[in-house]
Enzyme design. Structure first.
Site, mmCIF file in Angstrom:
data_model
loop_
_atom_site.group_PDB
_atom_site.id
_atom_site.type_symbol
_atom_site.label_atom_id
_atom_site.label_comp_id
_atom_site.label_asym_id
_atom_site.label_seq_id
_atom_site.Cartn_x
_atom_site.Cartn_y
_atom_site.Cartn_z
ATOM 1 N N SER A 83 41.291 -10.166 9.844
ATOM 2 C CA SER A 83 41.598 -10.292 11.269
ATOM 3 C C SER A 83 42.382 -11.455 11.939
ATOM 4 C CB SER A 83 40.409 -10.193 12.240
ATOM 5 O OG SER A 83 39.430 -11.324 11.730
ATOM 6 N N HIS A 139 37.949 -17.018 14.578
ATOM 7 C CA HIS A 139 38.726 -16.281 15.591
ATOM 8 C C HIS A 139 39.557 -17.390 16.488
ATOM 9 C CE1 HIS A 139 37.525 -12.031 14.957
ATOM 10 N NE2 HIS A 139 38.296 -12.212 14.210
ATOM 11 N N ASP A 152 37.031 -10.248 21.234
ATOM 12 C CA ASP A 152 35.445 -9.997 20.455
ATOM 13 C C ASP A 152 34.388 -9.808 21.067
ATOM 14 O OD1 ASP A 152 36.350 -12.876 18.217
ATOM 15 O OD2 ASP A 152 37.220 -10.891 18.412
#
Lengths: 201, 189
Positions: free
Chosen positions: B66, B106, B132
Site C-alpha cells: 500500500s 502509511h 484509512d
C-alpha cells in the site's frame, strides 16, 4: 525394588562412559574436548583425585545471573507494557551487558584454558591438600595439542608445571576413535614427572 | 554401504547425542545455559533497542504494497518514537489500530491540533485509493499520538521477506527454530 533396578538400568544404558570415544576427526573443537575429557578421566580415575568445581561454578553463576536479568526484563515488560517499563528495561539491559563483560574477563583471566582443578588428598590426613590443574590448547586448524599439568603444593604453596605438545594424530586412529592407552601413557608420564620432581626437591 | 544408508543409520542410532550422554550434570546445565544466553542476548538487544528508540517495535516489516513505490512488501524499517518529533502532514508514520497487532505504515493526510499539542490525524497509503477510515476501529475516525509506534528513520529492502515467509508458513518457522535450538543444546563449544 525391581522398578528401581529398571530405572537404574535405563540410566546406565543412556550413559556411555565405557564406550570408546569416537568423534569427527576434522572437528577441532570435538578433538580438543575429547582429549581434555580423557585427561580428566586419567587424573580422576587412575590417580583418584577429587574434582574441585569452584572455577566452573563461578562461570555457571555468572551465566545464571545474566539469564535472570533477561527473565526479569521479559516478565516486567509483560506485566507493565512499554513505555512504563522503560526504566526497569534499561537497568536490566545495561546489567546484562555488564555481566557479559564480567563473563569475558572471568573466562580470559580466571579460567585461562584450565579445564580441571583437582585435589590430591594427603593420605596421612595431616598436611593440607595438593592441587593439580590441567589446561590445554589446540589452535584452530592445527594438529599440535598442548597439555599443561600444574602442581601446587598444599603446604609450601609453591607451584610447578610441565607441558607437552604432540600432534593429535598420535592419539586418534583413522576413524576418529580415541586410543585411550596411548593418551593415558602420555598423561601419566607428564603427571609422574611432576610428582617425582616434588619428591626430589 | 551407501552414503544415504550410513547417514540414516547414524541418525537413527542417535550418534550425534553421544557427546550429551557423556556429560555430567554441570556440563548439561552449561549446555542449557548456553542456549539461554543466546536467547537472552537476542532479547536484551531487542529490549535495548526499544529503550533507545522509544518505540515498542523498533524494527517492522512492510507487509503490504500500500505504500509503493516508496516501500515494498518485505522492506525492513527502523523506527524511532521520540516525544519531540512533531507529526506533520505528508510524513510517514507507523501506527497500530487499537485491538490489532499488525503495525501499518502509511502517510499522514490531515491533522487537527489543539493548543496543548494533542493531535488527531488521518492517514492514507500512497498506493491506496481511499483513506484509512475503513481500517480504523468501529466508530473511530481519527488516530492519536498513542496509536503511533514510530517514524521510519532508515530501511533495508527485501530482507523482511524472511519474516513474511515465517508468518505465512508457521510450520517452517517452528522447524527452523527447533533445529537451531537442538543444535545449540547438543553441540559443545
Amino acid at each position: 525394588m525391581a522398578a528401581r533396578n529398571g530405572k537404574n538400568g535405563l540410566l546406565e544404558k543412556w550413559r556411555i562412559d565405557e564406550k570408546p570415544v569416537k568423534i569427527d576427526k576434522w572437528d577441532g573443537a570435538a578433538v580438543k574436548n575429547s582429549l581434555d575429557d580423557a585427561a580428566k578421566k586419567v587424573l580422576l580415575e587412575k590417580y583418584g583425585y577429587a574434582e574441585n568445581f569452584n572455577l566452573v561454578d563461578g562461570r555457571l553463576l555468572i551465566c545464571t545471573i545474566s539469564c535472570l536479568f533477561a527473565i526479569v526484563a521479559l516478565i516486567w515488560d509483560f506485566l507493565h507494557p512499554f513505555p512504563e517499563s522503560k526504566p526497569v528495561l534499561a537497568i536490566c539491559v545495561i546489567s546484562y551487558f555488564i555481566m557479559m563483560g564480567i563473563l569475558t574477563l572471568y573466562t580470559s583471566y580466571q579460567e585461562k584454558n584450565i579445564f580441571l582443578v583437582s585435589v590430591q588428598k594427603d593420605p596421612a590426613g595431616m598436611d593440607p591438600d595438593h592441587t593439580w590443574q590441567l589446561s590445554s590448547s589446540l589452535k584452530r586448524f592445527d594438529d599440535q595439542y598442548t597439555l599443561r599439568v600444574s602442581f601446587t603444593d598444599g603446604k609450601s604453596k609453591h607451584s610447578r608445571e610441565q607441558e607437552i605438545t604432540k600432534s593429535v594424530g598420535a592419539f586418534f586412529d583413522e576413524n576418529g576413535t580415541l586410543v585411550m592407552d596411548q593418551f593415558e601413557k602420555c598423561v601419566s608420564k607428564l603427571h609422574d614427572t611432576l610428582a617425582t620432581e616434588k619428591k626430589t626437591k | 554401504m551407501s552414503f544415504q544408508k550410513t547417514l540414516t543409520r547414524r541418525m537413527l542410532s542417535l550418534d550425534f547425542l553421544d557427546d550429551v550422554r557423556r556429560m555430567n550434570k554441570r556440563q548439561l546445565y552449561y549446555q542449557v545455559l548456553n542456549f539461554g544466553m543466546i536467547v537472552s542476548s537476542a532479547l536484551m538487544i531487542w529490549k535495548g533497542l526499544m529503550v533507545v528508540t522509544g518505540s515498542e517495535s523498533p524494527i517492522v516489516v512492510v507487509l503490504s504494497g500500500s505504500m509503493e513505490p516508496a516501500f515494498h512488501r518485505g522492506d525492513l524499517l527502523f523506527l524511532t518514537n521520540r516525544v519531540e518529533d512533531p507529526i506533520r502532514v505528508g510524513e510517514i508514520v507507523v501506527f497500530r489500530i487499537e485491538g490489532r497487532e499488525i503495525p501499518i505504515v502509511h502517510r499522514v493526510l490531515k491533522i487537527h491540533e489543539k493548543e496543548n499539542g494533542d493531535i488527531k490525524f488521518l492517514t492514507k497509503g500512497d498506493n491506496n485509493a481511499v483513506d484509512d477510515r475503513g481500517l480504523y476501529k468501529q466508530g473511530q475516525h481519527w488516530l492519536e499520538k498513542k496509536d503511533v509506534v514510530g517514524r521510519a528513520r532508515g530501511f533495508v529492502p527485501y530482507i523482511g521477506i524472511v519474516t513474511i515467509l515465517m508468518n505465512d508458513y508457521p510450520k517452517f518457522k517452528y522447524a527452523v527454530l527447533f533445529l537451531l535450538g537442538l543444535f545449540v543444546l547438543v553441540h559443545r563449544e
